[in-house]
Write a protein that holds these residues in place. Structure first.
Motif, PDB file in Angstrom:
ATOM      1  N   UNK A 157      40.734  -2.608   4.515  1.00 21.59           N
ATOM      2  CA  UNK A 157      41.146  -1.721   3.436  1.00 21.59           C
ATOM      3  C   UNK A 157      40.067  -0.673   3.159  1.00 21.59           C
ATOM      4  N   UNK A 158      38.830  -1.092   3.235  1.00 16.71           N
ATOM      5  CA  UNK A 158      37.724  -0.161   3.036  1.00 16.71           C
ATOM      6  C   UNK A 158      37.719   0.924   4.108  1.00 16.71           C
ATOM      7  N   UNK A 159      37.944   0.530   5.358  1.00 18.17           N
ATOM      8  CA  UNK A 159      37.959   1.509   6.454  1.00 18.17           C
ATOM      9  C   UNK A 159      39.109   2.503   6.282  1.00 18.17           C
ATOM     10  N   UNK A 160      40.247   2.000   5.864  1.00 17.08           N
ATOM     11  CA  UNK A 160      41.403   2.870   5.651  1.00 17.08           C
ATOM     12  C   UNK A 160      41.101   3.859   4.532  1.00 17.08           C
ATOM     13  N   UNK A 161      40.480   3.357   3.479  1.00  8.98           N
ATOM     14  CA  UNK A 161      40.134   4.239   2.366  1.00  8.98           C
ATOM     15  C   UNK A 161      39.109   5.282   2.782  1.00  8.98           C
ATOM     16  N   UNK A 162      38.207   4.869   3.639  1.00 10.95           N
ATOM     17  CA  UNK A 162      37.193   5.809   4.147  1.00 10.95           C
ATOM     18  C   UNK A 162      37.861   6.931   4.938  1.00 10.95           C
ATOM     19  N   UNK A 163      38.774   6.542   5.805  1.00 10.49           N
ATOM     20  CA  UNK A 163      39.499   7.549   6.580  1.00 10.49           C
ATOM     21  C   UNK A 163      40.221   8.514   5.639  1.00 10.49           C
ATOM     22  N   UNK A 164      40.821   7.946   4.601  1.00 11.75           N
ATOM     23  CA  UNK A 164      41.541   8.781   3.636  1.00 11.75           C
ATOM     24  C   UNK A 164      40.596   9.778   2.970  1.00 11.75           C
ATOM     25  N   UNK A 205      36.885  14.442  12.457  1.00 13.27           N
ATOM     26  CA  UNK A 205      36.793  13.188  11.714  1.00 13.27           C
ATOM     27  C   UNK A 205      36.346  12.059  12.627  1.00 13.27           C
ATOM     28  N   UNK A 206      36.858  12.057  13.839  1.00 17.30           N
ATOM     29  CA  UNK A 206      36.464  11.012  14.791  1.00 17.30           C
ATOM     30  C   UNK A 206      34.976  11.120  15.112  1.00 17.30           C
ATOM     31  N   UNK A 207      34.520  12.356  15.298  1.00 12.97           N
ATOM     32  CA  UNK A 207      33.102  12.556  15.596  1.00 12.97           C
ATOM     33  C   UNK A 207      32.224  12.092  14.445  1.00 12.97           C
ATOM     34  N   UNK A 208      32.678  12.328  13.241  1.00 16.42           N
ATOM     35  CA  UNK A 208      31.852  12.010  12.077  1.00 16.42           C
ATOM     36  C   UNK A 208      31.836  10.529  11.713  1.00 16.42           C
ATOM     37  N   UNK A 209      32.979   9.874  11.720  1.00 17.07           N
ATOM     38  CA  UNK A 209      33.001   8.476  11.258  1.00 17.07           C
ATOM     39  C   UNK A 209      33.565   7.502  12.292  1.00 17.07           C
ATOM     40  N   UNK A 210      33.918   8.001  13.459  1.00 16.61           N
ATOM     41  CA  UNK A 210      34.322   7.096  14.533  1.00 16.61           C
ATOM     42  C   UNK A 210      35.680   6.444  14.366  1.00 16.61           C
ATOM     43  N   UNK A 211      36.515   6.966  13.477  1.00 15.83           N
ATOM     44  CA  UNK A 211      37.862   6.417  13.316  1.00 15.83           C
ATOM     45  C   UNK A 211      38.848   7.348  14.013  1.00 15.83           C
ATOM     46  N   UNK A 212      39.600   6.796  14.993  1.00 17.42           N
ATOM     47  CA  UNK A 212      40.538   7.607  15.764  1.00 17.42           C
ATOM     48  C   UNK A 212      41.897   7.694  15.091  1.00 17.42           C
ATOM     49  N   UNK A 213      42.316   8.888  14.765  1.00 14.63           N
ATOM     50  CA  UNK A 213      43.612   9.094  14.131  1.00 14.63           C
ATOM     51  C   UNK A 213      44.528   9.855  15.079  1.00 14.63           C
ATOM     52  N   UNK A 214      45.835   9.720  14.846  1.00 18.99           N
ATOM     53  CA  UNK A 214      46.793  10.564  15.564  1.00 18.99           C
ATOM     54  C   UNK A 214      47.782  11.098  14.534  1.00 18.99           C
TER      55      UNK A 214
ATOM     56  N   UNK B 163      35.574   8.624  -6.067  1.00 23.72           N
ATOM     57  CA  UNK B 163      34.889   7.597  -6.857  1.00 23.72           C
ATOM     58  C   UNK B 163      35.147   6.223  -6.247  1.00 23.72           C
ATOM     59  N   UNK B 164      36.401   5.987  -5.839  1.00 18.51           N
ATOM     60  CA  UNK B 164      36.747   4.703  -5.240  1.00 18.51           C
ATOM     61  C   UNK B 164      35.948   4.452  -3.975  1.00 18.51           C
ATOM     62  N   UNK B 165      35.875   5.470  -3.132  1.00 10.70           N
ATOM     63  CA  UNK B 165      35.160   5.300  -1.868  1.00 10.70           C
ATOM     64  C   UNK B 165      33.692   4.937  -2.102  1.00 10.70           C
ATOM     65  N   UNK B 166      33.050   5.632  -3.005  1.00  8.83           N
ATOM     66  CA  UNK B 166      31.634   5.343  -3.267  1.00  8.83           C
ATOM     67  C   UNK B 166      31.452   3.982  -3.937  1.00  8.83           C
ATOM     68  N   UNK B 167      32.361   3.665  -4.850  1.00  7.86           N
ATOM     69  CA  UNK B 167      32.254   2.383  -5.537  1.00  7.86           C
ATOM     70  C   UNK B 167      32.449   1.231  -4.549  1.00  7.86           C
ATOM     71  N   UNK B 168      33.431   1.397  -3.668  1.00  9.11           N
ATOM     72  CA  UNK B 168      33.674   0.391  -2.628  1.00  9.11           C
ATOM     73  C   UNK B 168      32.422   0.190  -1.771  1.00  9.11           C
ATOM     74  N   UNK B 169      31.841   1.308  -1.330  1.00 14.98           N
ATOM     75  CA  UNK B 169      30.673   1.241  -0.453  1.00 14.98           C
ATOM     76  C   UNK B 169      29.556   0.424  -1.084  1.00 14.98           C
ATOM     77  N   UNK B 170      29.414   0.592  -2.398  1.00 17.69           N
ATOM     78  CA  UNK B 170      28.306  -0.086  -3.071  1.00 17.69           C
ATOM     79  C   UNK B 170      28.602  -1.562  -3.362  1.00 17.69           C
ATOM     80  N   UNK B 171      29.795  -1.834  -3.889  1.00 20.59           N
ATOM     81  CA  UNK B 171      30.097  -3.212  -4.306  1.00 20.59           C
ATOM     82  C   UNK B 171      30.268  -4.157  -3.129  1.00 20.59           C
TER      83      UNK B 171
END
Lengths: 255, 255, 255, 255
Positions: A157-164, A205-214, B163-171
């Motif tokens: 869930x964290x990775x998905x949120x990061x991609x978002x 985005x892939x270059x920056x965080x390594x998550x591959x999207x299509x 805010x969610x992304x940063x909060x997630x990263x920390x917690x």
């Protein structure tokens, strides 16, 4: 032009804690049922609603007129303990459309002003001949194999949120929007963006965080058709083993 | 100990595109109604479910036993076109608990394996005497005045997601979890974190991205009580004009 | 002409006991949510659905075409464990319309034939210029004072059912229908019946079983308008202390 | 003893026409979703709700205490535009139990008194050791072959309603109740009635109106178990080609 509607629960924050905090589970049920409900009503006319922040939802509403919006507001008033206000705007880009919708509603008063109730503020509606919706259905490559079946549910869930977060940061600059629609899926209204721009964004985005999207990209006269074409595009990419970043499908309307 | 349950729709991805992509609005309705439904059922026993990725939901389930979980699975099978599997784990921190729950379920097969259907995989349940839930209800200071009534709806949504992304990263590093619960609100299971750690986290986040958060922290024997105490804490902070970062309230159980 | 649709769950009886009897509470929830769901969808186009037997529902659907029906069937398939078939018929009287709808569907196979699934059988649709709906909204005079607040809940329910049975017996002979819509209320599609016939029916019923009914009669181009006019008629009677048996209101459509 | 709860929407009639008549479709949705909702909540504790008149619902609630009822009332208040009051009673026969429940609530004020709101009036609760529920699940023999697939949908509905009316007339005299649960099915709480009395009732009804019914009779400590046993009984009769009128199954509880 894309037409967008902002749906806002009136004076919701104060209501949730009056006379004392209401049960969180009840609020979660109320919010998600309200979303499902307006979704079903907008969908009857080929619109598409995104839950966004739940107390503020955004929808693509090409093809819906003022009366359609009023009928939905009335239906909600009759069945929920809260009411909803709406703003509507049409523009060349999704970001501009939702901004016009927001401003129209803000001009009628603040979200927590008691006297502002069940407002319908229409900045502009797309003419029939102007209706045009472009959306990208974006997902993460092989998410089940690389995340769901390996990482903990929260880490996925964290990775998905990061991609978002990164996708939002990039598209917002180009007039596009990003909505999480569950799983590893995002629906991105993107009128005005070229295929190259979208592909470029995914690569960055892939270059920056390594998550591959299509991205399956769909075009149509309304949200339903465009989203369906985007789904077909996504299937096309899957069929060639994710070897493409994007695939564009346009709905043809017969005379 | 906190007990957490992972609720996963069986083989959902493939189902959504078989025999061809299903209408996005229908999927959105299905997902949000399923969430509302399991929420209501878990809530009857003082649990609390977070929508997470919708096809994967996480819940705090102290006080619910194996039979309770089985009854919910059966109820869903009888009313939806899909089935759900679950994993359950109990641990000292929320992150560890959901990890145990995930592993227990992963051991039974992948999320998209056709033969894996309606599994209940229990790693561990919290004993009655061990039940203990700590959650922080976090929101953004003055979000209506500084964002909702000024910025466009999407830009506000972007800030909340940031805010969610940063909060997630920390917690996540401290064993805590973050779930978006609508508006500008996050519910953060945080057993094992001290008040100082939480306050420190909020301060760091403010320094980094300039978004001011506050946290009501609640403690109880189950999710419902802990969340309610957290709400009371949040109200306490509002009453003193957001001059505090955190406020802790503990539920007292009478003999 | 009135247009009516029969909505039938495919092969429902066998499903409810396969592989063993499903929980009665789950079936009750499934049925009532399905009814609410199709109601919302038909209502978006000014139709009106009656729960009837739940596994067989009847609806007034003037203004809805074949595609509208197909979209509703698809939407249900995507969100429920069951599918629905439909028959549609238009005629001068409601009884004849539902009969045509039923026959059209029966001709496609029995309700419990496994191979018959998601049929849409259209006998006839009302042309736009022919759309005409007449409904009587009937209720029991002073039910709260004479029954609800005095008799036991079940005994009141028995009296309401008794009124329904006698009303059905009488109206069915004149081409009218009777649907219980909750409380002490019945909605009676009655195209082709004169005001005198309806008044006479209520008087006869009072003479036979001593239950005093009144009827607001509404006329319009669709179910929503006609039902609303009937409600206004009922309010008119209440305002003159139930001194009239019936009151007729016709919707005027402006050019 | 059987324990029954009367669930009544507060001041509902006036609300439906204030400030002017609300859309009938909205009211139908509200009522059926409210029913589904309380059903799901009572069912979590093995209770069973009957829609009865929708604004007045009756439930078998053995095993649910005062707090359970209060929690359900609160949950409804938080998510609907209306509130509910309840009365609870326990007795040797279902008719007596619902009568005690009704009287307890009536003593707190009339259904349409504005000041009466969200009352919980408990006449009596069944002790754990006294919990005993007997229900008969009654249906019409071969309804699909003789009615659904041959007669018009409304004529079938009329026959089912006729069977209900006669069954109600007979059982009410013996302390039993009859609730329509969809299709051609009735659920009849019947504590205190012998198998012979039930069989006799079905035979009388057949002689009088020519409709053949059968009854699975279930016994248990709560509504869920008793209803399930009744379903098993009904299956037993079907397996022997409806050659029996009744079949009794009693749930055995292991120590």
């Amino acid at each position: 032009m894309i037409q967008m509607t902002l749906i806002q629960i009136d004076n919701y924050g104060p209501w949730t804690v009056t006379p004392r905090p209401r049960n969180e589970s009840d609020l979660q049920i109320l919010q998600s049922e309200l979303f499902a409900d307006v979704q079903r009503q907008f969908a009857m006319k080929k619109g598409l609603v995104f839950f966004t922040r739940f107390d503020n939802m955004l929808a693509i509403t090409n093809g819906l007129d003022t009366e359609d919006h009023l009928r939905i507001q009335r239906s909600i008033r009759n069945r929920y303990p809260i009411t909803i206000s709406m703003g509507v705007g049409a523009a060349e880009t999704p970001h501009e459309a939702q901004k016009l919708a927001t401003i129209a509603l803000q001009n009628k008063g603040g979200a927590q002003q008691k006297e502002r109730k069940e407002i319908l503020a229409v900045d502009s509606l797309a003419e029939n001949s102007e209706n045009y919706v472009q959306v990208a259905h974006v997902d993460i490559n092989s998410v089940t194999e690389t995340l769901t079946d390996i990482e903990s549910a929260f880490d996925t869930s964290f990775m998905v949120n990061k991609a978002q977060h990164y996708l939002m940061s990039k598209l917002i600059k180009k007039g596009g929007l990003v909505f999480f629609i569950g799983g590893d899926n995002f629906m991105c209204p993107c009128n005005g963006m070229s295929a190259e721009e979208i592909e470029e964004t995914l690569k960055e985005l892939y270059d920056e965080i390594g998550i591959g999207l299509k991205a399956g990209i769909g075009k149509g006269n309304n949200a339903e058709d465009a989203a369906y074409m985007a789904d077909i595009g996504l299937e096309n990419i899957r069929e060639c083993n994710n070897e493409k970043w994007i695939d564009i499908v346009e709905k043809e309307y017969k005379d």
